[in-house]
Design an enzyme around this catalytic site. Structure first.
Site, short mmCIF file in Angstrom:
data_model
loop_
_atom_site.label_atom_id
_atom_site.label_comp_id
_atom_site.label_asym_id
_atom_site.label_seq_id
_atom_site.Cartn_x
_atom_site.Cartn_y
_atom_site.Cartn_z
N GLY A 19 12.37 18.43 -51.72
CA GLY A 19 13.59 18.85 -51.04
C GLY A 19 13.50 18.69 -49.54
CB ILE A 62 12.56 23.16 -46.19
CG1 ILE A 62 13.83 23.47 -45.38
CG2 ILE A 62 11.37 23.93 -45.62
CD1 ILE A 62 14.25 24.93 -45.41
CE1 TYR A 65 19.47 30.79 -51.18
CE2 TYR A 65 20.40 31.56 -49.10
CZ TYR A 65 19.40 30.90 -49.80
OH TYR A 65 18.34 30.35 -49.12
#
Length: 350
Positions: free
Chosen positions: A10, A12, A178
């Protein structure tokens, strides 16, 4: 050391992998390549032990944690998403996935974890009222947002508030799905550490940006959305009045924070978790960021729309002094330098 990086393909995670390799570590990557984050398969760095599997797959996790010295857990479904229909996916990816990983680590005897958390666990940031001192405003109402009243008032007297910096010991108050899953990840990791004598560094990332961000997805950060608009020849659309304060931290500084946390884990007591804010220390408004990015790109002037998203907070900036003082980390990329680079950096298609 051999480090397992979940979500290592991904945005990061891939920068964390690069930093670990640069520091001389061996790296194993476990990534499900979920479509929300990966429309095209990313390149696999040389020398990396690549595992294409979901962190919720107990068998794959059990194999991946064999022989590793520590785990950098970056795998997650990120962003606010589009609506509450996303809630099962968030809880599955973030919380169930973390539980499966921790169970596998417990069984394999892996006792060191760097956890990618988020500043969203705080909810609104720190506010001070002239009459009532430090206060915690409640969620902003639809009526206020519709009327363009974006600043949260003092919950006692209704007067304007002055925003400040949040420290790691501030009360936690997640205000969307989230955020709730990120806080649950921290609780799961702390429970694991106490049960097995592990050590956890929870890195509460601020608004991360930089080369390799995904473009044009509901889960991309605001910097990526603005950058994508400029690339299409469109004006970035800034929500509310653009006065929301954030800390935009470069992804290379975030990967450096992961290295510092990994090095600092042996200094924690057994059974302990330590949280660290990861920010640049240079708060800016969303409007300022959009303007700086547009100027560096040579694109159209941002448009302030007055639109809003329920669940967004007004101001959230935090002190990263703990990470600096305890682990010797400091950000290297200044806001202007980072935005100038990001204005022409490559984005990933997904």
């Amino acid at each position: 050391m051999l480090i397992l990086v979940t979500g290592g393909a991904g945005f990061i995670g891939s920068h964390v992998v690069t930093a670990l390799r640069g520091a001389g570590h061996e790296v194993r990557v476990l990534d499900a390549l979920l479509p929300a984050a990966h429309r095209t398969p990313p390149p696999i760095p040389d020398g990396v032990d690549w595992r294409h599997a979901d962190v919720r797959d107990a068998v794959a996790v059990a194999e991946a944690v064999q022989g590793v010295d520590a785990v950098c857990h970056q795998a997650a479904m990120v962003g606010l998403g589009k609506d509450c229909a996303d809630a099962p996916a968030y809880v599955g990816c973030n919380d169930l996935g973390t539980a499966v990983l921790l169970a596998g680590m417990a069984e394999a005897g892996v006792r060191r974890l760097v956890l990618a958390s988020s500043m969203v666990v705080y909810g609104e940031g720190r506010y001070e009222c002239r009459r009532h001192g430090v206060v915690r405003p409640g969620p902003r109402t639809v009526a206020d947002l519709e009327a363009g009243h974006f600043e949260p008032p003092c919950p006692t007297c209704g007067e304007p508030l002055a925003p400040g910096m949040v420290a790691e010991d501030a009360p936690l108050d997640p205000r969307n799905v989230y955020a709730s899953t990120k806080l649950a990840q921290e609780h799961l990791a702390f429970a694991w550490a106490r049960a097995v004598g592990g050590r956890v560094a929870a890195l509460r990332y601020h608004n991360v940006y930089g080369p390799g961000m995904p473009r044009d997805t509901p889960y991309a950060g605001v910097a990526s959305l603005f950058r994508s608009a400029l690339e299409r020849g469109e004006a970035p659309r800034v929500f509310e009045d653009g006065g929301q304060r954030r800390d935009f931290v470069h992804v290379r500084d975030v990967s450096g924070a992961n290295l510092a946390a990994l090095d600092g884990l042996p200094g924690l007591p057994e059974g302990a978790m330590r949280a660290y804010n990861v920010g640049s220390g240079e708060p800016h408004t969303v409007g300022e960021m959009a303007a700086a990015l547009a100027e560096a790109h040579g694109g159209r002037t941002p448009v302030v729309t007055g639109e809003y998203r329920l669940g967004d907070v007004r101001h959230i900036t935090a002190s990263s002094c703990r990470l600096r003082d305890e682990l010797g980390w400091k950000p290297e990329v200044a806001f202007g330098e980072g935005m100038a680079e990001f204005a022409t950096a490559s984005l990933r298609a997904g």
